[in-house]
Motif scaffolding. Structure first.
Motif, PDB file in Angstrom:
ATOM      1  N   CYS A 165       6.721   4.530   6.034  1.00 37.00           N
ATOM      2  CA  CYS A 165       5.470   4.523   5.261  1.00 37.00           C
ATOM      3  C   CYS A 165       4.322   5.113   6.084  1.00 37.00           C
ATOM      4  CB  CYS A 165       5.142   3.098   4.829  1.00 37.00           C
ATOM      5  SG  CYS A 165       3.510   2.971   4.080  1.00 37.00           S
ATOM      6  N   PRO A 166       3.707   6.218   5.615  1.00 32.95           N
ATOM      7  CA  PRO A 166       2.646   6.845   6.411  1.00 32.95           C
ATOM      8  C   PRO A 166       1.388   5.995   6.524  1.00 32.95           C
ATOM      9  CG  PRO A 166       2.825   7.896   4.257  1.00 32.95           C
ATOM     10  CD  PRO A 166       3.961   6.923   4.357  1.00 32.95           C
ATOM     11  N   ALA A 185       1.683   0.543   5.098  1.00 31.11           N
ATOM     12  CA  ALA A 185       1.202  -0.331   4.025  1.00 31.11           C
ATOM     13  C   ALA A 185       2.141  -1.494   3.717  1.00 31.11           C
ATOM     14  CB  ALA A 185       0.999   0.498   2.753  1.00 31.11           C
ATOM     15  N   ILE A 186       3.377  -1.436   4.257  1.00 27.36           N
ATOM     16  CA  ILE A 186       4.322  -2.521   3.931  1.00 27.36           C
ATOM     17  C   ILE A 186       4.421  -3.461   5.133  1.00 27.36           C
ATOM     18  CG2 ILE A 186       6.616  -3.061   3.041  1.00 27.36           C
ATOM     19  CD1 ILE A 186       6.849  -0.001   2.381  1.00 27.36           C
ATOM     20  N   ASN A 197       2.949  -5.174  -0.196  1.00 30.74           N
ATOM     21  CA  ASN A 197       2.335  -3.865   0.053  1.00 30.74           C
ATOM     22  C   ASN A 197       0.822  -4.022   0.075  1.00 30.74           C
ATOM     23  OD1 ASN A 197       4.863  -2.909  -0.165  1.00 30.74           O
ATOM     24  ND2 ASN A 197       4.413  -1.381  -1.721  1.00 30.74           N
ATOM     25  N   CYS A 231      -1.987   1.916   1.031  1.00 25.75           N
ATOM     26  CA  CYS A 231      -1.038   2.779   0.293  1.00 25.75           C
ATOM     27  C   CYS A 231      -1.779   3.857  -0.504  1.00 25.75           C
ATOM     28  CB  CYS A 231      -0.199   1.917  -0.650  1.00 25.75           C
ATOM     29  SG  CYS A 231       0.758   2.825  -1.867  1.00 25.75           S
ATOM     30  N   PHE A 283      -2.624   7.550   0.630  1.00 22.58           N
ATOM     31  CA  PHE A 283      -1.470   8.443   0.731  1.00 22.58           C
ATOM     32  C   PHE A 283      -0.871   8.722  -0.642  1.00 22.58           C
ATOM     33  CE2 PHE A 283      -2.073   6.876   4.928  1.00 22.58           C
ATOM     34  CZ  PHE A 283      -1.855   7.999   5.697  1.00 22.58           C
ATOM     35  N   PHE A 284      -0.970   7.743  -1.503  1.00 23.23           N
ATOM     36  CA  PHE A 284      -0.500   7.930  -2.875  1.00 23.23           C
ATOM     37  C   PHE A 284      -1.281   9.077  -3.520  1.00 23.23           C
ATOM     38  CE2 PHE A 284       0.761   6.652  -7.124  1.00 23.23           C
ATOM     39  CZ  PHE A 284       2.028   6.157  -6.886  1.00 23.23           C
ATOM     40  N   CYS A 316       2.952   9.920  -3.598  1.00 20.58           N
ATOM     41  CA  CYS A 316       3.679   9.486  -2.394  1.00 20.58           C
ATOM     42  C   CYS A 316       5.125   9.114  -2.733  1.00 20.58           C
ATOM     43  CB  CYS A 316       2.952   8.352  -1.676  1.00 20.58           C
ATOM     44  SG  CYS A 316       3.664   8.044  -0.031  1.00 20.58           S
ATOM     45  N   GLY A 317       5.536   7.864  -2.539  1.00 19.82           N
ATOM     46  CA  GLY A 317       6.927   7.484  -2.862  1.00 19.82           C
ATOM     47  C   GLY A 317       7.895   7.706  -1.711  1.00 19.82           C
ATOM     48  N   ILE A 318       7.366   7.905  -0.508  1.00 18.04           N
ATOM     49  CA  ILE A 318       8.240   8.086   0.661  1.00 18.04           C
ATOM     50  C   ILE A 318       9.126   6.846   0.838  1.00 18.04           C
ATOM     51  CG2 ILE A 318       8.192   8.224   3.205  1.00 18.04           C
ATOM     52  CD1 ILE A 318       5.680  10.064   2.820  1.00 18.04           C
ATOM     53  N   CYS A 319       8.561   5.667   0.532  1.00 17.53           N
ATOM     54  CA  CYS A 319       9.344   4.423   0.668  1.00 17.53           C
ATOM     55  C   CYS A 319      10.530   4.409  -0.294  1.00 17.53           C
ATOM     56  CB  CYS A 319       8.443   3.206   0.445  1.00 17.53           C
ATOM     57  SG  CYS A 319       7.478   3.269  -1.056  1.00 17.53           S
TER      58      CYS A 319
HETATM   59  S1  SF4 Z   1       3.970   4.925  -1.697  1.00 16.25           S
HETATM   60 FE1  SF4 Z   1       3.757   5.869   0.357  1.00 16.25          FE
HETATM   61  S2  SF4 Z   1       1.959   4.907   1.281  1.00 16.25           S
HETATM   62 FE2  SF4 Z   1       2.579   3.637  -0.466  1.00 16.25          FE
HETATM   63  S3  SF4 Z   1       3.928   2.068   0.379  1.00 16.25           S
HETATM   64 FE3  SF4 Z   1       5.254   3.737  -0.293  1.00 16.25          FE
HETATM   65  S4  SF4 Z   1       5.479   5.055   1.511  1.00 16.25           S
HETATM   66 FE4  SF4 Z   1       3.742   3.692   1.898  1.00 16.25          FE
END
Ligand code: SF4
Ligand code: SF4
Length: 363
Positions: free
Chosen positions: A288-289, A292-293, A308, A313, A316-317, A323-326
């Motif tokens: 998570c950049p 946030a978690i 979260n 979050c 970056f969203f 976002c959605g890297i998680c």
């Molecule tokens: S959407 Fe991005 S910034 Fe938000 S919790 Fe997931 S990875 Fe982290």
């Protein structure tokens, strides 16, 4: 039901008046879904007092997220809208989703009047089967549970008039998800919001044709928390990033809900061992950049979970248009639930963990 001022807010419920004493008592409808949430393995395991869940839920109320963000000068209007407008995405996604939201809110109460007079089937088991197979034919995974009114915003019981709710999950495209964090023309989550908000209308129409009243709520609408209900309907379990992980698509689906005026048999919640798997994985937390978690579980609204932090979050969203890297890095997304569980149960292997560094560098 009447609207009443209570606790400094307007609520929907019944006001009982005891004429002899002049006493007035405000009564909300019975919360039929609370018992299901309270008996979840995760809630039982850590011995949450169901009363504390009620109390904490009441103290820290759910707020309507989009409106809260619109109020903020640097929120959606300030930063996100102009950027997306420039790329032509506001009209493409925002327009259609907002129109469908309005259509659902304004037209559904009228459509209830046009529900078929004759019920095509009266056996609740068969009714459930018919709805389920129709919704599945449109691409949904389906489960039935009772509404837990603690997860309806602002205690507004008229948002969902029925206690039996059908949870519908639609898969998000794997290839679009792979484009994260640099989306091209299409947005991976909004594509699903668009499709699902159209399909749920068809399912609601099918139910009305069967002779049952219903009320659909689309994904993205935000007035009811869908994740707890999807879990209660036995469709999945809470992952560390706060998303419902399902055996079919892992974390890669979006939910919508239909309340129905019928006492359909409910599906039981299942223990998919996701919480234990997450304890060994933690990939989303590392990737998570926004950091946030939470690494550790914390008490939040009566539940011990990895909460979260929205404020970390959201930047970056916004930056990555979703976002959605998680979700992308989650092994359940990359390898599927069955393969992940097979390896983990064998010798504790977390698929993809060894090349986690490579994945993070490629983001
Ligand atoms: S959407 Fe991005 S910034 Fe938000 S919790 Fe997931 S990875 Fe982290
Ligand atoms: S990335 Fe790992 S820790 Fe995060 S939700 Fe998926 S399995 Fe759980």
């Amino acid at each position: 039901m009447e609207q009443i001022e209570y606790d400094g807010r307007k609520h929907t419920g019944r006001l009982l008046k005891y004429s002899r004493t002049g006493l007035k008592v405000f009564v909300r409808p019975e919360n039929k879904g609370a018992e299901i949430t309270n008996s979840l393995p995760e809630v039982q395991k850590i011995k949450i007092d169901p009363l504390s869940l009620d109390v904490v839920t009441n103290v820290s109320e759910l707020k309507f997220l989009p409106s809260r963000r619109l109020e903020h000068p640097l929120g959606v209007i300030g930063l996100e809208f102009p950027k997306m407008f420039k790329r032509g995405k506001i009209m493409h996604y925002g327009g259609t989703i907002l129109l469908r939201m309005v259509k659902m809110k304004k037209f559904q109460p009228i459509l209830r009047l046009f529900t078929a007079r004759e019920k095509v089937e009266t056996d609740p088991v068969k009714v459930k089967e018919m709805i389920k197979s129709y919704a599945e034919s449109l691409g949904y995974i389906v489960g039935v549970t009772r509404l837990d009114r603690r997860f309806v915003i602002n205690h507004d019981d008229k948002i969902m008039p029925y206690d039996t709710v059908i949870m519908l999950g639609m898969e998000m495209d794997f290839n679009l998800c792979e484009e994260i964090p640099n989306p091209g023309k299409k947005l991976w989550d909004f594509e699903t919001y668009r499709k699902s908000s159209l399909m749920v209308w068809h399912v609601a129409r099918y139910i009305r044709k069967m002779g049952y009243q219903c009320h659909a709520i689309i994904s993205f609408e935000g007035s009811i928390k869908f994740v707890p209900h999807a879990i209660n309907a036995g469709l999945g379990e809470l992952g560390a990033q706060g998303i419902c992980i399902t055996p079919q698509y892992g974390p890669r689906q979006r939910w919508c809900m239909i309340g129905i005026d019928a006492d359909l048999p409910i599906d039981q919640p299942k223990d998919y061992h996701v919480a234990d798997y997450c304890d060994d994985c933690l990939l989303c937390i590392k990737a998570c950049p926004g950091r946030a978690i939470h690494k550790e579980r914390i008490w939040y609204r009566g539940v011990l979970k990895r909460k979260n932090d929205d404020t970390k979050c959201f930047p970056f969203f916004r930056k990555y248009e979703g976002c959605g890297i998680c979700i992308k890095v989650c092994p359940f997304n990359r390898y599927g639930y069955a393969a992940c569980m097979e390896e983990w149960k064998k010798d504790g292997t977390i698929l993809g963990k060894s090349d986690a560094k490579k994945i993070m560098e490629s983001l």
